[in-house]
Motif scaffolding. Structure first.
Motif, PDB file in Angstrom:
ATOM      1  N   SER A   1     -45.557  29.001  20.236  1.00 53.20           N
ATOM      2  CA  SER A   1     -46.149  29.275  19.147  1.00 53.20           C
ATOM      3  C   SER A   1     -45.324  29.424  17.948  1.00 53.20           C
ATOM      4  O   SER A   1     -45.486  28.839  16.919  1.00 53.20           O
ATOM      5  CB  SER A   1     -47.115  30.502  19.290  1.00 53.20           C
ATOM      6  N   SER A   2     -44.239  30.150  17.913  1.00 52.96           N
ATOM      7  CA  SER A   2     -43.395  30.497  16.895  1.00 52.96           C
ATOM      8  C   SER A   2     -42.516  29.498  16.811  1.00 52.96           C
ATOM      9  O   SER A   2     -41.914  29.402  15.483  1.00 52.96           O
ATOM     10  CB  SER A   2     -42.459  31.836  17.314  1.00 52.96           C
ATOM     11  N   LYS A   3     -42.345  28.494  17.342  1.00 58.61           N
ATOM     12  CA  LYS A   3     -41.444  27.399  17.030  1.00 58.61           C
ATOM     13  C   LYS A   3     -41.925  26.453  16.027  1.00 58.61           C
ATOM     14  O   LYS A   3     -41.436  25.756  15.358  1.00 58.61           O
ATOM     15  CB  LYS A   3     -41.206  26.369  18.598  1.00 58.61           C
TER      16      LYS A   3
ATOM     17  N   THR B   1     -41.096  31.671  21.105  1.00 55.35           N
ATOM     18  CA  THR B   1     -42.221  31.598  21.925  1.00 55.35           C
ATOM     19  C   THR B   1     -42.562  29.976  21.419  1.00 55.35           C
ATOM     20  O   THR B   1     -42.302  29.489  20.624  1.00 55.35           O
ATOM     21  CB  THR B   1     -43.332  32.374  21.760  1.00 55.35           C
TER      22      THR B   1
ATOM     23  N   TYR C   1     -32.866  36.597  23.542  1.00 55.96           N
ATOM     24  CA  TYR C   1     -34.139  36.234  22.752  1.00 55.96           C
ATOM     25  C   TYR C   1     -34.116  34.811  22.574  1.00 55.96           C
ATOM     26  O   TYR C   1     -33.414  34.037  22.412  1.00 55.96           O
ATOM     27  CB  TYR C   1     -33.826  36.892  21.398  1.00 55.96           C
TER      28      TYR C   1
END
Length: 232
Positions: A8-10, A6, A3
């Motif tokens: 964006s999630s960073k 992404t 896993y």
């Protein structure tokens, strides 16, 4: 199975700058999301916003009465500004040759600034540029016109200048379907929570012309938002 985050999630990871965690928490604060349970009552009733239907007060009064909610809201706007600052690095020409700027409704602000108290519905300090980042979509056309009139007066005192607006511009025929969905979702949020609206290109033109601006130009900036430069 592996896993990974992404792109964006960073931006939600603690210690990463810029960080959008405050924006996510502030935008989807329980009081704002809970008000959607009252959409039916708001739609059929006389209240201007769903927060009035849910809590008996408008959104700004709700924030003003609770220091913690206001703190969360200001932190959300500040984190969003970090992202906008990154985007504006590629738009340096927008600010070329300008010596002073007023950030209207700038919240807590950051870096090399002076705070000026007051109401944007009454007057705005004079400057070469007046910046409205995510301000006008909170208001209906009548109130947005009042703000823009005061902006025009503020830059006219300096002998010219311009107003820079950072907001969404709905372009259903040009945008990808997913982008249009995002903009229309925010339109619903602004309409129900604040009695505001996201605007199409024609609606922006009508608003600016009605406020006395003779020329404007629109360019995409970041995500679903655009940068609008308006000249008196």
């Amino acid at each position: 199975m592996a896993y990974t985050l992404t792109p964006s999630s960073k931006f939600l990871v603690k210690g990463i700058e810029p960080n959008l965690t405050p924006m996510v928490l502030g935008s989807f604060h329980a009081n704002f999301t809970a008000s959607f349970d009252f959409l039916g009552r708001w739609f059929k009733g006389d209240e201007k916003t769903t927060t009035e239907s849910a809590f008996g007060v408008g959104p700004w009064d709700m924030l003003g009465r609770d220091p913690q909610k206001l703190k969360s809201f200001n932190e959300a706007m500040a984190s969003d500004s970090q992202m906008i600052n990154m985007a504006l690095r590629d738009s340096k020409s927008v600010f070329k040759g300008l010596e002073s700027i007023v950030d209207v409704g700038g919240g807590t602000g950051s870096n090399n600034l002076s705070y000026v108290g007051g109401s944007m519905f009454e007057s705005i300090p004079s400057a070469d540029v007046v910046l409205l980042k995510w301000i006008l979509h909170n208001w209906d056309d009548e109130n947005a016109m009042k703000i823009l009139n005061n902006c025009k007066e503020a830059i006219s005192k300096k002998g010219g200048g311009k107003v820079i607006i950072i907001d969404a511009v709905i372009k259903e025929k040009e945008d990808e379907h997913e982008m249009t969905e995002v903009k229309l979702l925010f339109d619903i949020m602004m309409m129900s929570n604040f009695n505001g609206k996201e605007r199409t290109e024609e609606e922006w033109k009508k608003l600016l012309v009605s406020a006395g601006f003779k020329h404007h130009k629109i360019a995409p900036l970041f995500g679903f938002r655009s940068i609008i430069e308006a000249y008196p």
